[in-house]
Scaffold this active site. Sequence first.
Site, PDB file in Angstrom:
ATOM      1  N   LYS A  53       0.874  -1.174   0.000  1.00  0.00           N
ATOM      2  CA  LYS A  53       0.000   0.000   0.000  1.00  0.00           C
ATOM      3  C   LYS A  53       0.908   1.220   0.000  1.00  0.00           C
ATOM      4  O   LYS A  53       1.757   1.383   0.886  1.00  0.00           O
ATOM      5  CB  LYS A  53      -0.880  -0.016   1.256  1.00  0.00           C
ATOM      6  CG  LYS A  53      -1.667   1.274   1.541  1.00  0.00           C
ATOM      7  CD  LYS A  53      -2.872   1.381   0.634  1.00  0.00           C
ATOM      8  CE  LYS A  53      -3.779   2.540   1.037  1.00  0.00           C
ATOM      9  NZ  LYS A  53      -4.494   2.307   2.305  1.00  0.00           N
ATOM     10  N   SER A  55       1.239   5.633  -1.423  1.00  0.00           N
ATOM     11  CA  SER A  55       0.517   6.830  -1.831  1.00  0.00           C
ATOM     12  C   SER A  55       0.422   6.872  -3.350  1.00  0.00           C
ATOM     13  O   SER A  55       1.373   6.499  -4.051  1.00  0.00           O
ATOM     14  CB  SER A  55       1.242   8.086  -1.350  1.00  0.00           C
ATOM     15  OG  SER A  55       1.348   8.135   0.044  1.00  0.00           O
ATOM     16  N   THR A 111       0.278  11.465  -1.079  1.00  0.00           N
ATOM     17  CA  THR A 111      -0.737  12.215  -1.818  1.00  0.00           C
ATOM     18  C   THR A 111      -1.099  13.482  -1.069  1.00  0.00           C
ATOM     19  O   THR A 111      -1.341  14.528  -1.675  1.00  0.00           O
ATOM     20  CB  THR A 111      -1.984  11.355  -2.040  1.00  0.00           C
ATOM     21  OG1 THR A 111      -1.606  10.153  -2.709  1.00  0.00           O
ATOM     22  CG2 THR A 111      -3.018  12.091  -2.876  1.00  0.00           C
ATOM     23  N   ALA A 112      -1.145  13.380   0.255  1.00  0.00           N
ATOM     24  CA  ALA A 112      -1.469  14.555   1.063  1.00  0.00           C
ATOM     25  C   ALA A 112      -0.504  15.699   0.768  1.00  0.00           C
ATOM     26  O   ALA A 112      -0.915  16.847   0.559  1.00  0.00           O
ATOM     27  CB  ALA A 112      -1.425  14.189   2.553  1.00  0.00           C
ATOM     28  N   HIS A 155      -5.986  10.423   7.665  1.00  0.00           N
ATOM     29  CA  HIS A 155      -6.624   9.348   8.416  1.00  0.00           C
ATOM     30  C   HIS A 155      -7.564   9.867   9.504  1.00  0.00           C
ATOM     31  O   HIS A 155      -8.320  10.803   9.306  1.00  0.00           O
ATOM     32  CB  HIS A 155      -5.567   8.402   8.980  1.00  0.00           C
ATOM     33  CG  HIS A 155      -4.722   7.738   7.935  1.00  0.00           C
ATOM     34  ND1 HIS A 155      -5.204   7.347   6.718  1.00  0.00           N
ATOM     35  CD2 HIS A 155      -3.397   7.414   7.934  1.00  0.00           C
ATOM     36  CE1 HIS A 155      -4.231   6.790   6.012  1.00  0.00           C
ATOM     37  NE2 HIS A 155      -3.124   6.829   6.722  1.00  0.00           N
TER      38      HIS A 155
END
Length: 278
Positions: A53, A55, A111-112, A155
């Site tokens: 997992k 980004s 991504t943030a 999150h």
Amino acid sequence: MKIAFSPCPNDTFVFHALVHGLIPGAPRFQVTYADIDKTNGWVASGEGPDVLKISYAALPWALEHYTLLPCGGALGRGCGPLILSGAALGGTTEAAALAGRRVAVPSERSTAYLLFRLWAARHVPGGVGDIVVMPFHEIMPAVRDGSIDAGLVIHEARFTYASYGLTMMTDLGSWWETDTGLPIPLGAIVARRSLDQEAIAQWIRASVEYAWAHPTESEAYVLQHAQEMSPEVAKAHIELYVNAYTADLGRSGLEAVQALLGRAAEEGLVPAVDVQRL
């Protein structure tokens, strides 16, 4: 087969069945629980596990060794990263106050952070100051204590930042959705190109469907890894981040990924990739 994902509730909920041998035909998976900053680094080096997992922002660096799977990831609406301020900025909501300030982010290839850079280029005259990478669960305490001027959070922070006495300056997800009309592409699942992509995607999709069909079976596992999160917050986290895009990226999900990476490449923030081939 080796897999790495975060200990966050959405990931443990999604992969519970897969890693506990509940999916017929799937091999046994050896799990590494790792913060997104670590998995983003592993996938870029090509030395990571078989399935990870990461980004979506890290995808351009991953494609030499890995390929994007159409399920298991995190996209959606109303679930984007937040920029938070505290006492150091007087709890302001003004974007211009970030000029020259120290901002904590969860990963330089998250991504943030990519959304933050795209947003800041339009809204912070002169740009921000130092960027400090921190594990995401350390960011809000740092902003609260004043060692960092502002923080970019992801999150479950959406549900808990007020308890730290912090102020939301901007919801980057809302900005992205308004600007593009597309969902927010947050976390991607990738697998080594040498493996059977179709089979792995089938196992992951089956794990998602099992989680929805048996929502209470994963509770103990989810809370075990949820970093002192309350059951109520964990449940809200899952409901927000595990949705139809988790089972199938679909056309609109793929368009969102293409838009994010296309815009970022135009700004010189990520290497250009052929987004039409994702």
